[in-house]
Design a protein around this motif. Sequence first.
Motif, PDB file in Angstrom:
ATOM      1  N   ALA A 218     145.959 -42.941  28.936  1.00 47.35           N
ATOM      2  CA  ALA A 218     144.775 -43.665  28.463  1.00 47.35           C
ATOM      3  C   ALA A 218     143.580 -43.433  29.369  1.00 47.35           C
ATOM      4  O   ALA A 218     142.435 -43.338  28.902  1.00 47.35           O
ATOM      5  N   LEU A 219     143.814 -43.336  30.669  1.00 48.96           N
ATOM      6  CA  LEU A 219     142.716 -43.088  31.601  1.00 48.96           C
ATOM      7  C   LEU A 219     142.070 -41.726  31.358  1.00 48.96           C
ATOM      8  O   LEU A 219     140.839 -41.592  31.440  1.00 48.96           O
ATOM      9  N   ALA A 220     142.879 -40.713  31.071  1.00 53.64           N
ATOM     10  CA  ALA A 220     142.325 -39.381  30.838  1.00 53.64           C
ATOM     11  C   ALA A 220     141.384 -39.394  29.644  1.00 53.64           C
ATOM     12  O   ALA A 220     140.295 -38.794  29.679  1.00 53.64           O
ATOM     13  N   LEU A 221     141.773 -40.075  28.573  1.00 54.22           N
ATOM     14  CA  LEU A 221     140.900 -40.183  27.402  1.00 54.22           C
ATOM     15  C   LEU A 221     139.634 -40.960  27.746  1.00 54.22           C
ATOM     16  O   LEU A 221     138.508 -40.551  27.404  1.00 54.22           O
ATOM     17  N   THR A 222     139.801 -42.088  28.440  1.00 56.86           N
ATOM     18  CA  THR A 222     138.658 -42.938  28.783  1.00 56.86           C
ATOM     19  C   THR A 222     137.660 -42.191  29.653  1.00 56.86           C
ATOM     20  O   THR A 222     136.441 -42.243  29.413  1.00 56.86           O
ATOM     21  N   ARG A 223     138.156 -41.510  30.651  1.00 56.47           N
ATOM     22  CA  ARG A 223     137.254 -40.831  31.589  1.00 56.47           C
ATOM     23  C   ARG A 223     136.529 -39.674  30.934  1.00 56.47           C
ATOM     24  O   ARG A 223     135.366 -39.395  31.254  1.00 56.47           O
ATOM     25  N   ALA A 224     137.191 -38.991  30.011  1.00 57.04           N
ATOM     26  CA  ALA A 224     136.503 -37.930  29.275  1.00 57.04           C
ATOM     27  C   ALA A 224     135.330 -38.501  28.489  1.00 57.04           C
ATOM     28  O   ALA A 224     134.211 -37.957  28.520  1.00 57.04           O
ATOM     29  N   ALA A 225     135.570 -39.600  27.789  1.00 57.19           N
ATOM     30  CA  ALA A 225     134.495 -40.206  26.999  1.00 57.19           C
ATOM     31  C   ALA A 225     133.390 -40.753  27.884  1.00 57.19           C
ATOM     32  O   ALA A 225     132.195 -40.599  27.579  1.00 57.19           O
ATOM     33  N   ARG A 226     133.756 -41.377  28.995  1.00 53.06           N
ATOM     34  CA  ARG A 226     132.748 -41.993  29.867  1.00 53.06           C
ATOM     35  C   ARG A 226     131.851 -40.948  30.539  1.00 53.06           C
ATOM     36  O   ARG A 226     130.706 -41.245  30.868  1.00 53.06           O
ATOM     37  N   ARG A 227     132.388 -39.728  30.724  1.00 58.08           N
ATOM     38  CA  ARG A 227     131.524 -38.700  31.314  1.00 58.08           C
ATOM     39  C   ARG A 227     130.785 -37.897  30.244  1.00 58.08           C
ATOM     40  O   ARG A 227     130.099 -36.921  30.540  1.00 58.08           O
ATOM     41  N   GLY A 228     130.921 -38.311  28.987  1.00 59.80           N
ATOM     42  CA  GLY A 228     130.175 -37.696  27.902  1.00 59.80           C
ATOM     43  C   GLY A 228     130.829 -36.500  27.270  1.00 59.80           C
ATOM     44  O   GLY A 228     130.192 -35.792  26.469  1.00 59.80           O
ATOM     45  N   ASP A 229     132.105 -36.259  27.570  1.00 59.13           N
ATOM     46  CA  ASP A 229     132.806 -35.118  26.993  1.00 59.13           C
ATOM     47  C   ASP A 229     133.439 -35.561  25.671  1.00 59.13           C
ATOM     48  O   ASP A 229     134.634 -35.878  25.592  1.00 59.13           O
ATOM     49  N   VAL A 230     132.618 -35.570  24.645  1.00 53.82           N
ATOM     50  CA  VAL A 230     133.053 -36.054  23.337  1.00 53.82           C
ATOM     51  C   VAL A 230     134.211 -35.220  22.804  1.00 53.82           C
ATOM     52  O   VAL A 230     135.191 -35.753  22.256  1.00 53.82           O
ATOM     53  N   GLU A 231     134.123 -33.922  22.973  1.00 51.76           N
ATOM     54  CA  GLU A 231     135.138 -33.022  22.420  1.00 51.76           C
ATOM     55  C   GLU A 231     136.497 -33.286  23.053  1.00 51.76           C
ATOM     56  O   GLU A 231     137.518 -33.368  22.360  1.00 51.76           O
ATOM     57  N   GLU A 232     136.533 -33.439  24.382  1.00 52.34           N
ATOM     58  CA  GLU A 232     137.819 -33.671  25.039  1.00 52.34           C
ATOM     59  C   GLU A 232     138.401 -35.027  24.664  1.00 52.34           C
ATOM     60  O   GLU A 232     139.603 -35.150  24.392  1.00 52.34           O
ATOM     61  N   ALA A 233     137.558 -36.058  24.653  1.00 56.19           N
ATOM     62  CA  ALA A 233     138.050 -37.388  24.297  1.00 56.19           C
ATOM     63  C   ALA A 233     138.624 -37.394  22.883  1.00 56.19           C
ATOM     64  O   ALA A 233     139.690 -37.965  22.630  1.00 56.19           O
ATOM     65  N   THR A 234     137.915 -36.746  21.976  1.00 54.38           N
ATOM     66  CA  THR A 234     138.380 -36.686  20.590  1.00 54.38           C
ATOM     67  C   THR A 234     139.679 -35.901  20.477  1.00 54.38           C
ATOM     68  O   THR A 234     140.595 -36.286  19.736  1.00 54.38           O
ATOM     69  N   ALA A 235     139.777 -34.809  21.221  1.00 52.71           N
ATOM     70  CA  ALA A 235     140.991 -33.997  21.184  1.00 52.71           C
ATOM     71  C   ALA A 235     142.184 -34.760  21.751  1.00 52.71           C
ATOM     72  O   ALA A 235     143.298 -34.687  21.210  1.00 52.71           O
ATOM     73  N   ARG A 236     141.967 -35.484  22.839  1.00 56.42           N
ATOM     74  CA  ARG A 236     143.057 -36.268  23.425  1.00 56.42           C
ATOM     75  C   ARG A 236     143.532 -37.343  22.458  1.00 56.42           C
ATOM     76  O   ARG A 236     144.726 -37.608  22.330  1.00 56.42           O
ATOM     77  N   SER A 237     142.607 -37.978  21.773  1.00 56.46           N
ATOM     78  CA  SER A 237     142.987 -38.973  20.778  1.00 56.46           C
ATOM     79  C   SER A 237     143.759 -38.332  19.635  1.00 56.46           C
ATOM     80  O   SER A 237     144.761 -38.887  19.145  1.00 56.46           O
ATOM     81  N   GLY A 238     143.308 -37.168  19.200  1.00 59.91           N
ATOM     82  CA  GLY A 238     143.985 -36.474  18.115  1.00 59.91           C
ATOM     83  C   GLY A 238     145.432 -36.142  18.442  1.00 59.91           C
ATOM     84  O   GLY A 238     146.317 -36.249  17.583  1.00 59.91           O
ATOM     85  N   ARG A 239     145.685 -35.757  19.696  1.00 68.26           N
ATOM     86  CA  ARG A 239     147.062 -35.438  20.087  1.00 68.26           C
ATOM     87  C   ARG A 239     147.965 -36.671  20.044  1.00 68.26           C
ATOM     88  O   ARG A 239     149.183 -36.554  19.869  1.00 68.26           O
ATOM     89  N   LEU A 240     147.356 -37.829  20.190  1.00 67.33           N
ATOM     90  CA  LEU A 240     148.135 -39.073  20.195  1.00 67.33           C
ATOM     91  C   LEU A 240     148.272 -39.701  18.816  1.00 67.33           C
ATOM     92  O   LEU A 240     148.826 -40.795  18.686  1.00 67.33           O
ATOM     93  N   GLU A 241     147.801 -39.017  17.786  1.00 66.37           N
ATOM     94  CA  GLU A 241     147.837 -39.589  16.438  1.00 66.37           C
ATOM     95  C   GLU A 241     149.246 -40.018  16.000  1.00 66.37           C
ATOM     96  O   GLU A 241     149.383 -41.055  15.333  1.00 66.37           O
ATOM     97  N   PRO A 242     150.307 -39.288  16.354  1.00 63.35           N
ATOM     98  CA  PRO A 242     151.636 -39.786  15.967  1.00 63.35           C
ATOM     99  C   PRO A 242     151.923 -41.185  16.515  1.00 63.35           C
ATOM    100  O   PRO A 242     152.548 -42.008  15.835  1.00 63.35           O
ATOM    101  N   LEU A 243     151.467 -41.469  17.749  1.00 65.00           N
ATOM    102  CA  LEU A 243     151.626 -42.809  18.315  1.00 65.00           C
ATOM    103  C   LEU A 243     150.707 -43.803  17.636  1.00 65.00           C
ATOM    104  O   LEU A 243     151.103 -44.940  17.335  1.00 65.00           O
TER     105      LEU A 243
END
Length: 299
Positions: A218-243
């Motif tokens: 969760a921290l990896a996703l949060t930190r990506a979004a907080r530093r403005g890396d929309v693409e990485e945050a979105t990709a990390r969320s996408g990988r977790l879609e099964p959960l």
Amino acid sequence: MFTGLSAFPLTPADESGIDEKAYARLVSRLAEAGVDSIGALGSTGNYAYLSREQRAGAARIAVDSADGVPVMVGIGALRTSDVLALAEDAQQAGASAVLLAPMTYQALTEDEVFGLYEQVTRELSVPLCVYDNPRTTHVHFTDQLHARIAELPHVAAIKIPPVPDGPAAARRRVASLRALVPETVAVGVSGDWAAADGLNAGCDTWYSVTGGLFPRTALALTRAARRGDVEEATARSGRLEPLWGFIRRYGGLRVMSAAAAHLGLAAEPNLPLPLQGLPTEARRELVAVLDDLELGRDG
């Protein structure tokens, strides 16, 4: 404390009480991972099923186990007098903030909801986060009600339900609320599947069920979004879609209960009756998802 990742752990409990050792271990894991805050006794923390004495004990354990990480304690109850008592217990335990959901049996009017927050904030000495969770409380906050409550003393944050799907809709939702509340009031998102969209849209905080058990993920996703890396945050969320699919279907509490047991972090049963956890086949499917996502390595 109302920025970044606020991780909400399970409070393992059965009919004999809270498993205090397991709970302390779950909270310590979050502190070791470096979460920004810990949300004790939220919906995933079984707060609605615990007595005042159990909740006071859990609040003390959370603060003592958090190693200096700010702890926000849930104080929701049906009656205002009980909320006030729980708020006092949380403050005596050393909570850095409290989280208040307007619990209901009889439907509440907007004036009744406002009156609850007005009375509670009058007695507080720590910040309060408004818990907007219509799925469990059946209270539907309007933005106008949020604006009224946000003007009260000690109101420092709002925990909103999942933002609408899609970046543009998420931005409109966050912007419409921010336009009505003071700049000093933080806006945070819940609903883990909506976290990336919410953070990318400008939410200050992710109030996370997943973070309560898998903090580094969760921290990896949060930190990506907080530093403005929309693409990485979105990709990390996408990988977790099964959960995310499991959480949408069964609710975060049952999913985290089963996951904690599978990982050996809580015994079974770890939910108070009448809650029974996931059905057998769903548990098997969840274990496969956890293994595929390698979430067992988190923590």
